[in-house]
Design an enzyme around this catalytic site. Structure first.
Site, PDB file in Angstrom:
ATOM      1  N   LYS A   1      11.299   0.410   5.348  1.00  0.00           N
ATOM      2  CA  LYS A   1       9.933   0.244   4.854  1.00  0.00           C
ATOM      3  C   LYS A   1       9.906   0.307   3.325  1.00  0.00           C
ATOM      4  O   LYS A   1       9.139  -0.419   2.677  1.00  0.00           O
ATOM      5  CB  LYS A   1       9.019   1.324   5.458  1.00  0.00           C
ATOM      6  CG  LYS A   1       7.552   1.236   5.029  1.00  0.00           C
ATOM      7  CD  LYS A   1       6.846  -0.022   5.538  1.00  0.00           C
ATOM      8  CE  LYS A   1       5.450  -0.205   4.952  1.00  0.00           C
ATOM      9  NZ  LYS A   1       4.407   0.652   5.531  1.00  0.00           N
TER      10      LYS A   1
ATOM     11  N   THR B   1       4.234   5.861   7.072  1.00  0.00           N
ATOM     12  CA  THR B   1       5.199   5.544   6.017  1.00  0.00           C
ATOM     13  C   THR B   1       5.379   6.808   5.202  1.00  0.00           C
ATOM     14  O   THR B   1       4.439   7.308   4.590  1.00  0.00           O
ATOM     15  CB  THR B   1       4.698   4.402   5.126  1.00  0.00           C
ATOM     16  OG1 THR B   1       4.617   3.212   5.916  1.00  0.00           O
ATOM     17  CG2 THR B   1       5.650   4.159   3.961  1.00  0.00           C
TER      18      THR B   1
END
Lengths: 294, 294
Positions: A178, A103
Site C-alpha cells: 500500500k 492503511t
C-alpha cells in the site's frame, strides 16, 4: 482450521466509517453473522438494521468471532483496538484470524502478527485501495501480508469486498505494498496539478488539453479522474487530504528507515501538509490544485 | 486555398530521425509526392528508396512544396531550418503551410507564425506524443496550435500520422499542450521510480506489487509500461533522457515566465540532469530508476 463460510463463521467488524460500512454490508448480504463495534455507536445503525449485532468493545467482538476485521483511521487507533485490555488480542480465541484492513504502519502490522502468534491467533495485514466507490461496489484492490495458508483461508471473505485480492508475502507486506501505491500517487499528484495549472495560466482550454494528453504517456488514473474535478472546482473527498498525509508519513518513515532516497515523496508530503494548514484537511486529495492556483 | 490531397500536394519533410522517418513513410504510402532533407543524408536512404526525392537544403524543399513538415531535435535546430537564408521561410511560396512537429519552444512557434504571416505563409505548431511506436503505427497524439482554418486544411495529412489530432488554439498552443504532457510525466516518473525502489528495497516482489497497484488510483501509463522495463533492467530508449531534459527545460522556462510554481517539475528536471551527468543521456527515460537504486 475450519473452512470459512457464511454458515459456520461469525465475523467481527470493527471500524464503521465510510469504507468499513460498505465492506461489512457485503458480508452481511452474503449471509455472514456479523458483530460490530465502532467508537461512535450511531454510525453502526445502518448495519444493525441490516442484521449486524452490536458489541460494546473490540474485546467483546473478539470473544464472539473466529474472524475479526478492523478498518479504523490511524495507527494509534489500530494499536488501541489490538493491544489494550478490552482489545482484540487479549480477548480473541485461539485459532481465530484477525485482519487489519486499515492503511497503517508495516512495523505495527508485524508486531500485531508476532503478538497474535504468541497467543495462537493468526494475523493478516490487508489494506485496500479503491476508495468509497470501490468499497460500495466490492471492487477494492486488497493487498495482503501474513501467512499464505491463512490468506488462502480468508480469500472467499476478501473476495466479497474486493476484485483484486493479491498475496504479497510475509506480515507487513500488505502495508508495504500500500505504501508503494501511495508513493506512486504522491508525486503524480504534483505532476497533474502542475500540468493543469500550466494549462490554465497560459490560457489553454483544460478539457481540450485532456483530450490530447490523457491517452498517451502522460495518462494516469489521477489525470483522468481527478483533473476533471479540479477543473470544475469540486474538492469533495474522494480520499481525504488528512488520511493521505497519514499514509505519506508512514511511507516516508519506512523509506527513511531503509535509507531510501525519496525526493518526490518528501516534496509531495510537504505540499499536502501546507494544504492541510490552509484549511483543506477534510477536502479530497485533488484540492492540491489550490496551492498552484494561489 | 487548394484542397490538400495526394494528387495535388507536394509535401516537404525535414528531419528524418526515428520519428520523422516513420511519419514521412505514412505520407509516401498514401501516395503523396514527398521531398526530404536531413542534416545527415544517409538517414534519408530508406525514404528515397520508398519514393521520396532528396533536396540539399531546407530552402530547396520549401521551394518545391506547398506543405512543409519539420521534425528535428532542438529549438536551435528549428531556428536554423526556419530562419536562415537557405531556410524555409526565406524560400517557401506564398500560401504554403509550414508545420513544425518538433517539441520546441512555444515562443519560437509564435515567432515562426508571425514571421511566416508577414510573408503570406501559414504556420502551425504540431508536436506529438506516442514515441517511436506511435510514429510507426500512425497512432500519435498530435496537438496543434495556429489558425483553425489552416488546421482544418491539413487534418487529412495529420490523420495519416496520428489518431488523436486535436486543435488547441492559437499559435504556440500546440507546444504549450505538449509542455502540459511532459510536466505530467515528469513528476510521475519520480513517483513510479520511488514506488519501485521502495518495493525492491523492502523485499517485495515488484511484479506482484504491480498486480496490486497498476489498476487503481496509482495506475499510469508509466507504471504499466516503464516499470516492467525497469524491473528487468532494460534501459533502451523509448524516449531519450536528453530529449526529455530539453522538453523539461522549455517547460520550466515557460513556467518561470508565467511565475508558475512547479516544485515537481524542478525536482524531476534536476534528477534527469544528474542522470545525464552519470552517462545516461542516451538511455530511455525509465533509466531514472538507476538514481534510486544507487
Amino acid at each position: 482450521m475450519k473452512e470459512i463460510n457464511h454458515l459456520n463463521t461469525k465475523v467481527g467488524f470493527i471500524g464503521i466509517g465510510v469504507m468499513g460500512k460498505s465492506m461489512a454490508l457485503h458480508l452481511i448480504k452474503r449471509g455472514y453473522q456479523v458483530f460490530v463495534y465502532n467508537r461512535t455507536e450511531s454510525k453502526a445503525k445502518e448495519l444493525i438494521e441490516a442484521g449486524a449485532t452490536w458489541k460494546s468493545t473490540p474485546g467483546e467482538v473478539a470473544k464472539e468471532c473466529s474472524v475479526i476485521i478492523t478498518m479504523v483511521g490511524y495507527p494509534h487507533d489500530v494499536k488501541q483496538i489490538y493491544f489494550t485490555d478490552n482489545g482484540i488480542l487479549q480477548n480473541a480465541s485461539e485459532d481465530s484470524i484477525v485482519i487489519d484492513m486499515t492503511t497503517s504502519s508495516p512495523v505495527l502490522a508485524q508486531s500485531i502478527y508476532e503478538e497474535a502468534k504468541k497467543r495462537g491467533i493468526y494475523s493478516l495485514d490487508a489494506p485496500v485501495s479503491g476508495g468509497d466507490i470501490g468499497a460500495k461496489e466490492g471492487t477494492l484492490s486488497i493487498m495482503v501480508g501474513g501467512d499464505k495458508d491463512i490468506f488462502e483461508c480468508v480469500v472467499p471473505l476478501l473476495n466479497l469486498m474486493g476484485k483484486n485480492v493479491v498475496y504479497q508475502g510475509k506480515a507487513g507486506n500488505g502495508q508495504h505494498t500500500k505504501m508503494c501505491n501511495q508513493i506512486a500517487i504522491a508525486s503524480n499528484m504534483m505532476g497533474v496539478c502542475e500540468s493543469l495549472a500550466y494549462a490554465e495560466k497560459v490560457g489553454l482550454d483544460p478539457e481540450t488539453v485532456l483530450k490530447s494528453i490523457s491517452y498517451g504517456a502522460a495518462g494516469s488514473w489521477s489525470l483522468s479522474n481527478l483533473v476533471p474535478r479540479m477543473i470544475i472546482g469540486n474538492l469533495e473527498p474522494g480520499f481525504y487530504v488528512k488520511h493521505f498525509i497519514k499514509d505519506l508519513k508512514i511511507a516516508l518513515e519506512s523509506a527513511e528507515e531503509m535509507k531510501l532516497y525519496t525526493p518526490g515523496l518528501e516534496k509531495a508530503l510537504s505540499l499536502y501538509e501546507k494544504l492541510a494548514k490552509i484549511g483543506h484537511e477534510n477536502s479530497g486529495t485533488q484540492a492540491l490544485i489550490e496551492l498552484y492556483r494561489a
